[in-house]
Design a protein around this motif. Structure first.
Motif, short mmCIF file in Angstrom:
data_model
loop_
_atom_site.label_atom_id
_atom_site.label_comp_id
_atom_site.label_asym_id
_atom_site.label_seq_id
_atom_site.Cartn_x
_atom_site.Cartn_y
_atom_site.Cartn_z
N ARG A 10 -12.28 22.43 -0.50
CA ARG A 10 -11.94 23.19 -1.70
C ARG A 10 -11.90 24.68 -1.39
NH1 ARG A 10 -9.33 19.99 -5.05
NH2 ARG A 10 -10.50 18.10 -5.52
N LEU A 14 -8.65 27.16 -1.68
CA LEU A 14 -8.80 27.92 -2.92
C LEU A 14 -7.77 29.04 -2.99
CD1 LEU A 14 -10.59 28.15 -5.45
CD2 LEU A 14 -12.02 29.76 -4.19
N LEU A 19 -8.11 34.05 -7.89
CA LEU A 19 -9.54 34.25 -8.17
C LEU A 19 -9.88 35.74 -8.22
CD1 LEU A 19 -12.39 33.11 -8.54
CD2 LEU A 19 -12.61 33.05 -6.04
N ILE A 70 -14.13 24.30 -10.62
CA ILE A 70 -13.27 24.26 -9.43
C ILE A 70 -13.48 22.95 -8.66
CG2 ILE A 70 -12.89 25.30 -7.15
CD1 ILE A 70 -13.34 28.03 -8.42
N GLY A 361 -11.04 27.95 -14.12
CA GLY A 361 -11.63 27.06 -13.13
C GLY A 361 -10.81 25.80 -12.97
N LEU A 364 -7.64 26.72 -11.11
CA LEU A 364 -7.93 26.88 -9.68
C LEU A 364 -8.13 25.53 -9.00
CD1 LEU A 364 -10.31 29.96 -9.89
CD2 LEU A 364 -8.17 29.88 -8.58
N HIS A 365 -8.77 24.59 -9.70
CA HIS A 365 -8.95 23.25 -9.14
C HIS A 365 -7.60 22.56 -8.91
CE1 HIS A 365 -10.43 19.18 -8.48
NE2 HIS A 365 -9.53 18.79 -9.36
N THR A 368 -6.01 24.04 -5.82
CA THR A 368 -6.57 23.55 -4.56
C THR A 368 -6.11 22.13 -4.27
OG1 THR A 368 -8.60 22.76 -5.66
CG2 THR A 368 -8.63 25.00 -4.77
#
Length: 378
Positions: A10, A14, A19, A70, A361, A364-365, A368
């Protein structure tokens, strides 16, 4: 070892540029909250750092949940979506009950549980996005069938919309309606169904906006605030004064005059007016540029999804956050009605920054996951 491997994967995939942009806005917001609220905090709480400290605590909690989300698989939200909808309706009923709901400025939008107070509508913004993304991703085979493939979540949305109006909070209700509408548009619904739903939605919002004298007054006072500069137009007139005196480079950090009791909600809904007064048009361009970068990254993340659920989820999150930006800046500048919508990551408010960070979050997850899939394919 497996957990360590997942964490390292992760971190490797990322989206650090996104971020950093999020953290920069949150840090900037904390700085401006201190600058815009220090006088008010000292007068009311004998401490110029009162609002700054409270927001710092919420920010730390929000950062924890940002990191946590995340690493939470987005498939979990898909499974939990029915429970999230049920929880949303329960919260909206509780906020209207005097034993739980807290009234401020003639609106009952907060729930008090002991020393903990939060605004449930902020959470419901995300819950409804998850529910709509989940439903329409599962109904792709029958998306052309209006009764079974399109209608069911719209009935839930109507209930949520009407409950939020009881607070009253037309701004948040319309924001949720527009974000869910964008998910419907991107899900592949037939054009004639979209046209029909769009017509009903616009007429519905228009009816509720003009059927209440209170809402009508809020929606029309922005058109000519100088007609009643000490009444309905007071907030906007002082916002104009803040923006006008800031000029190109501003009066310097901490140099705002309007925050000294002249501009209501200087650290919440109208924090951007104080920002323009202190940092000028240059500061505005930097902030808008950061928001645009976040929007473009959100669009790219959605485009990179191979499955429908994360694609719709990314679209809904990105659209809702950017719509909040447009509505807030439009209200501060007098181009849109004043609705009480906060500026994401910058305005004071614990519930707002917590749910915004959780939303980012999730985004962003998804990013990834996309990058991990691409690396496997190559």
């Amino acid at each position: 070892m497996k957990m360590k491997s997942i964490i390292l994967k992760r971190l490797k995939n990322l989206d650090y540029s996104l971020l950093v942009a999020i953290l920069l806005l949150a840090g900037f917001g904390l700085m401006m909250i201190y600058s815009s609220s220090s006088t008010l905090a000292y007068l009311n709480y004998d401490s110029s750092q009162y609002f700054f400290v409270k927001q710092s605590q919420w920010l730390l909690l929000s950062l924890f949940f940002l990191v946590l989300t995340i690493f939470i698989p987005y498939q979990l939200y898909n499974k939990l979506s029915p429970l999230l909808v049920l929880f949303s309706i329960v919260l909206l009923i509780l906020v209207l009950i005097p034993a739980f709901g807290v009234e401020r400025n003639y609106s009952q939008r907060w729930i008090q549980m002991g020393s903990f107070q939060f605004q449930p509508t902020e959470f419901i913004k995300l819950f409804m996005i998850i529910y709509f993304a989940s439903f329409y991703s599962k109904k792709q085979r029958i998306i052309n069938q209006f009764k079974h493939g399109v209608l069911p979540p719209l009935l839930i949305l109507a209930i949520v919309f009407l409950l939020i109006l009881q607070q009253p909070d037309l701004g948040s209700a319309a924001l949720i309606l527009s974000a869910c509408g964008m998910i419907v548009i991107c899900s592949g619904v037939k054009f004639r169904h979209l046209f029909m739903l769009g017509t009903v939605g616009v007429l519905g919002v228009g009816y509720f906006a003009y059927s209440s004298p209170y809402r009508l007054e809020r929606l029309t006072s922005f058109r000519n605030p100088f007609q009643d500069p000490f009444g309905d137009g007071y907030q906007l007139v002082n916002s104009y004064l803040a923006i006008g005196t800031g000029g190109l480079k501003g009066n310097g950090l901490g140099g705002s005059i309007q925050k000294l009791g002249f501009l209501p909600e200087a650290h919440t809904d109208f924090i951007m007016a104080v920002t323009l007064e202190e940092l000028g048009i240059v500061g505005l361009f930097i902030i808008i540029g950061t928001y645009i970068f976040i929007m473009l990254r959100g669009i790219q993340i959605a485009k990179g999804c191979q499955k429908m659920f994360p694609k719709l989820l990314a679209i809904g999150i990105t659209f809702q956050i950017m719509t909040q930006v447009v509505i807030n800046l439009g209200a501060v500048s007098g181009m849109l009605p004043i609705t009480g919508i906060p500026l994401p990551l910058i305005s004071y408010g614990g519930s707002s920054i917590l749910i915004t960070m959780i939303s980012f979050g999730i985004l962003l997850h998804i990013s990834t996951t996309n990058r991990s899939t691409e690396s496997h394919q190559t």
